[in-house]
Scaffold this motif. Structure first.
Motif, mmCIF file in Angstrom:
data_model
loop_
_atom_site.group_PDB
_atom_site.id
_atom_site.type_symbol
_atom_site.label_atom_id
_atom_site.label_comp_id
_atom_site.label_asym_id
_atom_site.label_seq_id
_atom_site.Cartn_x
_atom_site.Cartn_y
_atom_site.Cartn_z
ATOM 1 N N ALA A 112 93.983 53.011 57.169
ATOM 2 C CA ALA A 112 94.412 51.635 57.451
ATOM 3 C C ALA A 112 95.802 51.621 58.068
ATOM 4 O O ALA A 112 96.081 50.855 58.998
ATOM 5 N N ILE A 113 96.681 52.511 57.565
ATOM 6 C CA ILE A 113 98.041 52.578 58.119
ATOM 7 C C ILE A 113 98.003 53.088 59.557
ATOM 8 O O ILE A 113 98.773 52.638 60.401
ATOM 9 N N ARG A 114 97.058 54.007 59.849
ATOM 10 C CA ARG A 114 96.925 54.461 61.233
ATOM 11 C C ARG A 114 96.524 53.298 62.139
ATOM 12 O O ARG A 114 97.010 53.174 63.256
ATOM 13 N N LYS A 115 95.660 52.425 61.637
ATOM 14 C CA LYS A 115 95.240 51.269 62.442
ATOM 15 C C LYS A 115 96.359 50.261 62.604
ATOM 16 O O LYS A 115 96.467 49.600 63.624
ATOM 17 N N LYS A 116 97.162 50.115 61.560
ATOM 18 C CA LYS A 116 98.236 49.099 61.577
ATOM 19 C C LYS A 116 99.454 49.675 60.874
ATOM 20 O O LYS A 116 99.609 49.550 59.650
ATOM 21 N N PRO A 117 100.351 50.333 61.614
ATOM 22 C CA PRO A 117 101.489 51.030 60.996
ATOM 23 C C PRO A 117 102.342 50.154 60.082
ATOM 24 O O PRO A 117 102.926 50.659 59.122
ATOM 25 N N ALA A 118 102.400 48.843 60.355
ATOM 26 C CA ALA A 118 103.234 47.962 59.501
ATOM 27 C C ALA A 118 102.769 47.969 58.054
ATOM 28 O O ALA A 118 103.521 47.578 57.154
ATOM 29 N N LEU A 119 101.532 48.413 57.823
ATOM 30 C CA LEU A 119 101.030 48.439 56.450
ATOM 31 C C LEU A 119 101.814 49.403 55.559
ATOM 32 O O LEU A 119 101.756 49.305 54.339
ATOM 33 N N ALA A 120 102.546 50.341 56.181
ATOM 34 C CA ALA A 120 103.346 51.277 55.373
ATOM 35 C C ALA A 120 104.345 50.516 54.507
ATOM 36 O O ALA A 120 104.751 50.989 53.448
ATOM 37 N N GLN A 121 104.725 49.312 54.919
ATOM 38 C CA GLN A 121 105.694 48.534 54.134
ATOM 39 C C GLN A 121 105.097 48.046 52.816
ATOM 40 O O GLN A 121 105.838 47.571 51.951
ATOM 41 N N GLU A 122 103.786 48.185 52.650
ATOM 42 C CA GLU A 122 103.170 47.815 51.372
ATOM 43 C C GLU A 122 103.646 48.691 50.224
ATOM 44 O O GLU A 122 103.464 48.342 49.063
ATOM 45 N N PHE A 123 104.229 49.847 50.546
ATOM 46 C CA PHE A 123 104.761 50.693 49.474
ATOM 47 C C PHE A 123 106.112 50.181 48.974
ATOM 48 O O PHE A 123 106.625 50.633 47.968
ATOM 49 N N ILE A 124 106.675 49.226 49.704
ATOM 50 C CA ILE A 124 107.930 48.598 49.268
ATOM 51 C C ILE A 124 107.652 47.528 48.220
ATOM 52 O O ILE A 124 108.286 47.487 47.176
ATOM 53 N N LYS A 125 106.706 46.653 48.511
ATOM 54 C CA LYS A 125 106.340 45.611 47.536
ATOM 55 C C LYS A 125 104.858 45.276 47.706
ATOM 56 O O LYS A 125 104.312 45.403 48.791
ATOM 57 N N PRO A 126 104.217 44.860 46.634
ATOM 58 C CA PRO A 126 102.778 44.562 46.712
ATOM 59 C C PRO A 126 102.524 43.195 47.344
ATOM 60 O O PRO A 126 103.302 42.266 47.164
ATOM 61 N N SER A 127 101.425 43.077 48.081
ATOM 62 C CA SER A 127 101.006 41.799 48.667
ATOM 63 C C SER A 127 99.960 41.099 47.814
ATOM 64 O O SER A 127 99.886 39.876 47.803
ATOM 65 N N PHE A 128 99.112 41.896 47.164
ATOM 66 C CA PHE A 128 97.978 41.318 46.443
ATOM 67 C C PHE A 128 97.943 41.784 44.998
ATOM 68 O O PHE A 128 98.423 42.863 44.657
ATOM 69 N N LEU A 129 97.336 40.958 44.184
ATOM 70 C CA LEU A 129 97.054 41.300 42.789
ATOM 71 C C LEU A 129 95.551 41.167 42.589
ATOM 72 O O LEU A 129 94.955 40.158 42.985
ATOM 73 N N ILE A 130 94.934 42.182 42.005
ATOM 74 C CA ILE A 130 93.505 42.146 41.699
ATOM 75 C C ILE A 130 93.340 42.318 40.191
ATOM 76 O O ILE A 130 93.956 43.196 39.594
ATOM 77 N N VAL A 131 92.522 41.479 39.596
ATOM 78 C CA VAL A 131 92.233 41.604 38.161
ATOM 79 C C VAL A 131 90.732 41.753 37.973
ATOM 80 O O VAL A 131 89.934 41.013 38.567
ATOM 81 N N HIS A 132 90.357 42.732 37.173
ATOM 82 C CA HIS A 132 88.971 42.981 36.805
ATOM 83 C C HIS A 132 88.902 42.842 35.290
ATOM 84 O O HIS A 132 89.629 43.525 34.573
ATOM 85 N N ALA A 133 88.062 41.936 34.815
ATOM 86 C CA ALA A 133 88.010 41.647 33.383
ATOM 87 C C ALA A 133 86.564 41.351 32.995
ATOM 88 O O ALA A 133 85.691 41.236 33.856
ATOM 89 N N HIS A 134 86.319 41.273 31.696
ATOM 90 C CA HIS A 134 84.974 40.912 31.265
ATOM 91 C C HIS A 134 85.018 40.033 30.019
ATOM 92 O O HIS A 134 86.008 40.004 29.286
ATOM 93 N N LYS A 135 83.909 39.336 29.808
ATOM 94 C CA LYS A 135 83.747 38.501 28.615
ATOM 95 C C LYS A 135 82.977 39.320 27.588
ATOM 96 O O LYS A 135 81.987 39.965 27.933
ATOM 97 N N THR A 136 83.428 39.318 26.344
ATOM 98 C CA THR A 136 82.734 40.140 25.337
ATOM 99 C C THR A 136 81.461 39.448 24.869
ATOM 100 O O THR A 136 81.281 38.259 25.050
#
Lengths: 245, 245
Positions: free
Chosen positions: A221-245
């Protein structure tokens, strides 16, 4: 009712063009979500903020028994009904604030980059728990709280003389609440909630948190869009995976 | 073995002086931890990185059946054995990397501001789960990942002309690993882990996450120390409350 910015003609055109190109969602939010996606064969799936319906189509093609895609935007749903049709998919115009209108019985509730538009996250979490079957899963992404934090919506990368991002500046992280900023058009409303508030709200609603992911782009992905390397500076997205018992 | 910076004479003296004054730990980390503390009466408690033993003493005074306080620093434990004695407390010099030496049977594992020194957080989480009784709880705090993020340990507030903090700048959030910085002395080693890594590690080890708290100071604390108002810009601490099923 939630803001329906996606039916604003200028916003819709800008967003549609963005979606055709090399955007952050396609380059590393969706790949991360796909890695976390459980087996959907034979499952009943609800997609909250389904947009063009691409994920709904993927779930149906992977054998989901039934997929309900809801979105507030008629324009989005018009694209979905054209591009992403399948006998097991139903699209319905619905505000995610109105989930109380749905009956329970879902094995997976999925949502990509919509929940930061929800004004009442506690109510949304309670609706999700009510709609899920026991053992049912929630998989969702949203903008990262670091991104939504600043009151003036002016969190920003700082760049060196060569234009490379070297750090990120933000403010107002602990001030939970409404944020009004510009994305294609002025007046786009989002809701900032600190990480702790998000996760505690989900836990108190009755969800067991399995994974919390702040995705980073892979090398391809970084090869396709070099600016993505800046994602190692700060996160853009949060993903949560959870379940109901 | 973990770094034993607390037995460095310069560090120890600086830290001891800090602890006597109006510090962030006393003004809002400890109040937040105290609000989350479960009833310890009749419980067996392990305090990891017990320092001066003040928390161990509190647990014993609140009726804990047995408290084991461990710390890597002999100087810290010498203070604890002087200031915080109680028949139900045992202090033991032990690295938190060596928890495998302990037998299971704890109802509460408590730790204040120590886990960012742990080199192997997955091993620590596995030890905690092994040591807890079913239904046993973990309550711990650590430096917030925003604080530990920058590789050069130079995350900082930005100030206006009157010296008021208005924003915070950091970098390298997604680069998990060792950080070497200065706190009273040079060469203090900490381990940065992004929020997602911390929470996913705890969940995978077998803990159910109940609360994730990024504490902010209350008004009384800000009146005592006005600089605490800057905590609304970015969080300093992360608190996790979880349990074993």
């Amino acid at each position: 009712m939630s803001q329906n910015i996606f039916d604003d003609p200028v916003f819709f055109e800008g967003y549609y063009q963005l979606r055709q190109g090399l955007n952050y969602k396609d380059l590393f939010e969706q790949p991360a979500m796909r890695r976390l996606l459980p087996d959907v064969a034979g499952k009943r799936v609800l997609d909250i903020g389904c947009g063009y319906g691409h994920n709904c189509l993927e779930f149906a093609q992977k054998g989901a028994q039934r997929v309900l895609g809801i979105d507030l935007s008629e324009k989005m749903l018009a694209v979905a009904r054209g591009e992403s049709t399948h006998p097991n998919i139903e699209y319905r115009r619905m505000d995610m604030a109105d989930l109380s209108q749905l009956n329970p019985g879902y094995d997976l509730i999925y949502s990509s980059l919509a929940f930061h538009y929800a004004a009442d996250f506690g109510a949304l979490a309670a609706d999700i728990v009510r709609l899920l079957n026991p053992g049912g899963q929630l998989l969702y992404s949203q903008e990262h709280p670091i991104v939504t934090a600043s009151i003036d919506c002016k969190g920003c990368y700082n760049r060196d003389e060569q234009g490379r991002a070297i750090s990120y500046t933000f403010s107002d992280y602990a001030r939970s609440g409404r944020r009004v900023g510009t994305w294609f058009v002025d007046g786009v409303v989002k809701y900032h909630r600190p990480m702790g508030e998000i996760l505690t709200t989900l836990a108190r609603a009755g969800l067991v948190i399995d994974e919390v992911v702040e995705p980073t782009p892979e090398d391809w992905a970084i090869r396709k869009k070099p600016a993505l390397a800046q994602e190692f500076i700060k996160p853009s997205f949060l993903i949560v995976h959870a379940h109901k018992t």
